[in-house]
Design a protein around this motif. Sequence first.
Motif, PDB file in Angstrom:
ATOM      1  N   PHE A  70     -41.825 -24.277 -26.130  1.00  0.00           N
ATOM      2  CA  PHE A  70     -40.490 -24.672 -25.691  1.00  0.00           C
ATOM      3  C   PHE A  70     -39.523 -24.580 -26.865  1.00  0.00           C
ATOM      4  CE2 PHE A  70     -43.746 -27.026 -23.449  1.00  0.00           C
ATOM      5  CZ  PHE A  70     -43.400 -26.882 -22.124  1.00  0.00           C
ATOM      6  N   GLU A  71     -38.243 -24.511 -26.529  1.00  0.00           N
ATOM      7  CA  GLU A  71     -37.192 -24.572 -27.541  1.00  0.00           C
ATOM      8  C   GLU A  71     -36.055 -25.414 -26.971  1.00  0.00           C
ATOM      9  OE1 GLU A  71     -36.308 -21.091 -29.969  1.00  0.00           O
ATOM     10  OE2 GLU A  71     -34.193 -21.481 -29.563  1.00  0.00           O
ATOM     11  N   LEU A  72     -35.815 -26.564 -27.601  1.00  0.00           N
ATOM     12  CA  LEU A  72     -34.815 -27.504 -27.093  1.00  0.00           C
ATOM     13  C   LEU A  72     -33.985 -28.074 -28.226  1.00  0.00           C
ATOM     14  CD1 LEU A  72     -37.117 -29.561 -24.679  1.00  0.00           C
ATOM     15  CD2 LEU A  72     -35.426 -27.837 -24.017  1.00  0.00           C
ATOM     16  N   ALA A  73     -32.724 -28.348 -27.944  1.00  0.00           N
ATOM     17  CA  ALA A  73     -31.853 -29.051 -28.888  1.00  0.00           C
ATOM     18  C   ALA A  73     -32.045 -30.544 -28.671  1.00  0.00           C
ATOM     19  CB  ALA A  73     -30.399 -28.662 -28.670  1.00  0.00           C
ATOM     20  N   LEU A  74     -32.236 -31.282 -29.743  1.00  0.00           N
ATOM     21  CA  LEU A  74     -32.422 -32.734 -29.697  1.00  0.00           C
ATOM     22  C   LEU A  74     -31.047 -33.393 -29.748  1.00  0.00           C
ATOM     23  CD1 LEU A  74     -34.363 -35.144 -29.717  1.00  0.00           C
ATOM     24  CD2 LEU A  74     -34.446 -34.942 -32.207  1.00  0.00           C
ATOM     25  N   VAL A  75     -30.661 -34.066 -28.654  1.00  0.00           N
ATOM     26  CA  VAL A  75     -29.292 -34.583 -28.542  1.00  0.00           C
ATOM     27  C   VAL A  75     -29.279 -36.050 -28.113  1.00  0.00           C
ATOM     28  CG1 VAL A  75     -28.378 -32.290 -27.985  1.00  0.00           C
ATOM     29  CG2 VAL A  75     -29.010 -33.846 -26.133  1.00  0.00           C
ATOM     30  N   TYR A  76     -28.102 -36.643 -28.256  1.00  0.00           N
ATOM     31  CA  TYR A  76     -27.870 -38.000 -27.761  1.00  0.00           C
ATOM     32  C   TYR A  76     -27.648 -37.940 -26.251  1.00  0.00           C
ATOM     33  CZ  TYR A  76     -27.371 -39.229 -32.643  1.00  0.00           C
ATOM     34  OH  TYR A  76     -27.616 -39.417 -33.981  1.00  0.00           O
ATOM     35  N   PRO A  77     -27.917 -39.042 -25.547  1.00  0.00           N
ATOM     36  CA  PRO A  77     -27.763 -39.028 -24.089  1.00  0.00           C
ATOM     37  C   PRO A  77     -26.379 -38.577 -23.619  1.00  0.00           C
ATOM     38  CG  PRO A  77     -28.869 -41.031 -24.783  1.00  0.00           C
ATOM     39  CD  PRO A  77     -28.437 -40.312 -26.039  1.00  0.00           C
ATOM     40  N   ARG A  78     -25.333 -38.907 -24.351  1.00  0.00           N
ATOM     41  CA  ARG A  78     -23.967 -38.521 -23.952  1.00  0.00           C
ATOM     42  C   ARG A  78     -23.775 -37.003 -23.947  1.00  0.00           C
ATOM     43  NH1 ARG A  78     -23.176 -40.430 -29.391  1.00  0.00           N
ATOM     44  NH2 ARG A  78     -22.669 -38.675 -30.722  1.00  0.00           N
ATOM     45  N   ASP A  79     -24.667 -36.265 -24.649  1.00  0.00           N
ATOM     46  CA  ASP A  79     -24.548 -34.814 -24.741  1.00  0.00           C
ATOM     47  C   ASP A  79     -25.383 -34.072 -23.701  1.00  0.00           C
ATOM     48  OD1 ASP A  79     -22.770 -34.975 -26.944  1.00  0.00           O
ATOM     49  OD2 ASP A  79     -24.474 -35.343 -28.268  1.00  0.00           O
ATOM     50  N   ILE A  80     -26.105 -34.815 -22.881  1.00  0.00           N
ATOM     51  CA  ILE A  80     -26.846 -34.192 -21.779  1.00  0.00           C
ATOM     52  C   ILE A  80     -25.836 -33.915 -20.677  1.00  0.00           C
ATOM     53  CG2 ILE A  80     -28.597 -34.562 -19.990  1.00  0.00           C
ATOM     54  CD1 ILE A  80     -29.852 -34.116 -22.697  1.00  0.00           C
ATOM     55  N   ASP A  81     -25.634 -32.636 -20.405  1.00  0.00           N
ATOM     56  CA  ASP A  81     -24.596 -32.251 -19.445  1.00  0.00           C
ATOM     57  C   ASP A  81     -25.126 -31.384 -18.306  1.00  0.00           C
ATOM     58  OD1 ASP A  81     -25.147 -29.909 -20.787  1.00  0.00           O
ATOM     59  OD2 ASP A  81     -23.169 -29.737 -21.727  1.00  0.00           O
ATOM     60  N   GLY A  82     -26.437 -31.335 -18.170  1.00  0.00           N
ATOM     61  CA  GLY A  82     -27.015 -30.540 -17.099  1.00  0.00           C
ATOM     62  C   GLY A  82     -27.332 -29.118 -17.498  1.00  0.00           C
ATOM     63  N   PRO A  84     -29.291 -26.195 -19.531  1.00  0.00           N
ATOM     64  CA  PRO A  84     -30.670 -26.121 -20.017  1.00  0.00           C
ATOM     65  C   PRO A  84     -30.720 -26.120 -21.553  1.00  0.00           C
ATOM     66  CG  PRO A  84     -29.942 -23.977 -19.265  1.00  0.00           C
ATOM     67  CD  PRO A  84     -28.837 -24.952 -18.935  1.00  0.00           C
ATOM     68  N   GLY A  85     -31.891 -26.380 -22.074  1.00  0.00           N
ATOM     69  CA  GLY A  85     -32.103 -26.247 -23.503  1.00  0.00           C
ATOM     70  C   GLY A  85     -31.803 -27.489 -24.314  1.00  0.00           C
ATOM     71  N   LYS A  86     -31.667 -28.649 -23.645  1.00  0.00           N
ATOM     72  CA  LYS A  86     -31.395 -29.889 -24.361  1.00  0.00           C
ATOM     73  C   LYS A  86     -32.405 -30.955 -23.949  1.00  0.00           C
ATOM     74  CE  LYS A  86     -26.391 -29.174 -24.613  1.00  0.00           C
ATOM     75  NZ  LYS A  86     -25.092 -29.746 -24.228  1.00  0.00           N
ATOM     76  N   VAL A  87     -32.721 -31.837 -24.900  1.00  0.00           N
ATOM     77  CA  VAL A  87     -33.552 -32.989 -24.592  1.00  0.00           C
ATOM     78  C   VAL A  87     -32.946 -34.210 -25.277  1.00  0.00           C
ATOM     79  CG1 VAL A  87     -35.187 -32.628 -26.512  1.00  0.00           C
ATOM     80  CG2 VAL A  87     -35.908 -33.908 -24.485  1.00  0.00           C
ATOM     81  N   SER A  88     -32.874 -35.303 -24.544  1.00  0.00           N
ATOM     82  CA  SER A  88     -32.317 -36.544 -25.079  1.00  0.00           C
ATOM     83  C   SER A  88     -33.303 -37.207 -26.039  1.00  0.00           C
ATOM     84  CB  SER A  88     -32.008 -37.509 -23.933  1.00  0.00           C
ATOM     85  OG  SER A  88     -31.716 -38.801 -24.431  1.00  0.00           O
ATOM     86  N   ILE A  89     -32.763 -37.852 -27.050  1.00  0.00           N
ATOM     87  CA  ILE A  89     -33.582 -38.634 -27.970  1.00  0.00           C
ATOM     88  C   ILE A  89     -34.310 -39.747 -27.216  1.00  0.00           C
ATOM     89  CG2 ILE A  89     -31.639 -40.137 -28.613  1.00  0.00           C
ATOM     90  CD1 ILE A  89     -34.635 -39.080 -30.841  1.00  0.00           C
ATOM     91  N   LEU A  90     -33.783 -40.179 -26.055  1.00  0.00           N
ATOM     92  CA  LEU A  90     -34.422 -41.239 -25.282  1.00  0.00           C
ATOM     93  C   LEU A  90     -35.555 -40.731 -24.388  1.00  0.00           C
ATOM     94  CD1 LEU A  90     -31.366 -43.446 -24.236  1.00  0.00           C
ATOM     95  CD2 LEU A  90     -32.875 -43.678 -26.230  1.00  0.00           C
ATOM     96  N   ALA A  91     -35.672 -39.416 -24.230  1.00  0.00           N
ATOM     97  CA  ALA A  91     -36.782 -38.840 -23.470  1.00  0.00           C
ATOM     98  C   ALA A  91     -38.034 -38.850 -24.343  1.00  0.00           C
ATOM     99  CB  ALA A  91     -36.447 -37.417 -23.040  1.00  0.00           C
ATOM    100  N   PRO A  92     -39.214 -38.979 -23.743  1.00  0.00           N
ATOM    101  CA  PRO A  92     -40.432 -39.013 -24.556  1.00  0.00           C
ATOM    102  C   PRO A  92     -40.572 -37.828 -25.521  1.00  0.00           C
ATOM    103  CG  PRO A  92     -40.937 -39.675 -22.319  1.00  0.00           C
ATOM    104  CD  PRO A  92     -39.497 -39.203 -22.325  1.00  0.00           C
ATOM    105  N   VAL A  93     -40.273 -36.632 -25.056  1.00  0.00           N
ATOM    106  CA  VAL A  93     -40.391 -35.459 -25.936  1.00  0.00           C
ATOM    107  C   VAL A  93     -39.387 -35.546 -27.083  1.00  0.00           C
ATOM    108  CG1 VAL A  93     -40.043 -32.953 -26.062  1.00  0.00           C
ATOM    109  CG2 VAL A  93     -41.377 -33.933 -24.199  1.00  0.00           C
ATOM    110  N   GLY A  94     -38.174 -35.981 -26.783  1.00  0.00           N
ATOM    111  CA  GLY A  94     -37.165 -36.128 -27.831  1.00  0.00           C
ATOM    112  C   GLY A  94     -37.563 -37.143 -28.876  1.00  0.00           C
ATOM    113  N   SER A  95     -38.047 -38.290 -28.425  1.00  0.00           N
ATOM    114  CA  SER A  95     -38.497 -39.324 -29.364  1.00  0.00           C
ATOM    115  C   SER A  95     -39.647 -38.827 -30.222  1.00  0.00           C
ATOM    116  CB  SER A  95     -38.949 -40.573 -28.595  1.00  0.00           C
ATOM    117  OG  SER A  95     -37.890 -41.160 -27.903  1.00  0.00           O
ATOM    118  N   ALA A  96     -40.548 -38.069 -29.622  1.00  0.00           N
ATOM    119  CA  ALA A  96     -41.714 -37.560 -30.355  1.00  0.00           C
ATOM    120  C   ALA A  96     -41.311 -36.565 -31.440  1.00  0.00           C
ATOM    121  CB  ALA A  96     -42.692 -36.902 -29.383  1.00  0.00           C
TER     122      ALA A  96
END
Length: 132
Positions: A70-82, A84-96
Amino acid sequence: MKQPPITVTETDYDRIDALLDETGDAVPGIRELRTELERAHVVASEDVPENVATMNSTIAFENVDSGKRFELALVYPRDIDGSPGKVSILAPVGSALLGLAVDQEIQWQVPGGNALRLRVLDVRNQPEARYR
């Protein structure tokens, strides 16, 4: 599995800590993220190595058990806009992924009792590296 050392910038630490205070412990995974922050080696932004996953970095990683990449940008929840290619720091993968360096592997508990084993393959577009 012993967790690998992680490195977090002072800025990311302060922003995530404030986010956790706002969010409260009711959201799944918040305690685990708080524990990660507590064990992190915290450095100034200019001192973080370029191969470390910081907030707003794009991280190439693989699920070690499935081999999927996978390839994802690690972002804050406010930056999740629907988009693709982003994961929130609050998501398990983001935290990991936070604070891991290239070639490091982590095992992370996810809701439901399962565990993910993730390995960082590359860190791209690290904001701190752009200003050196």
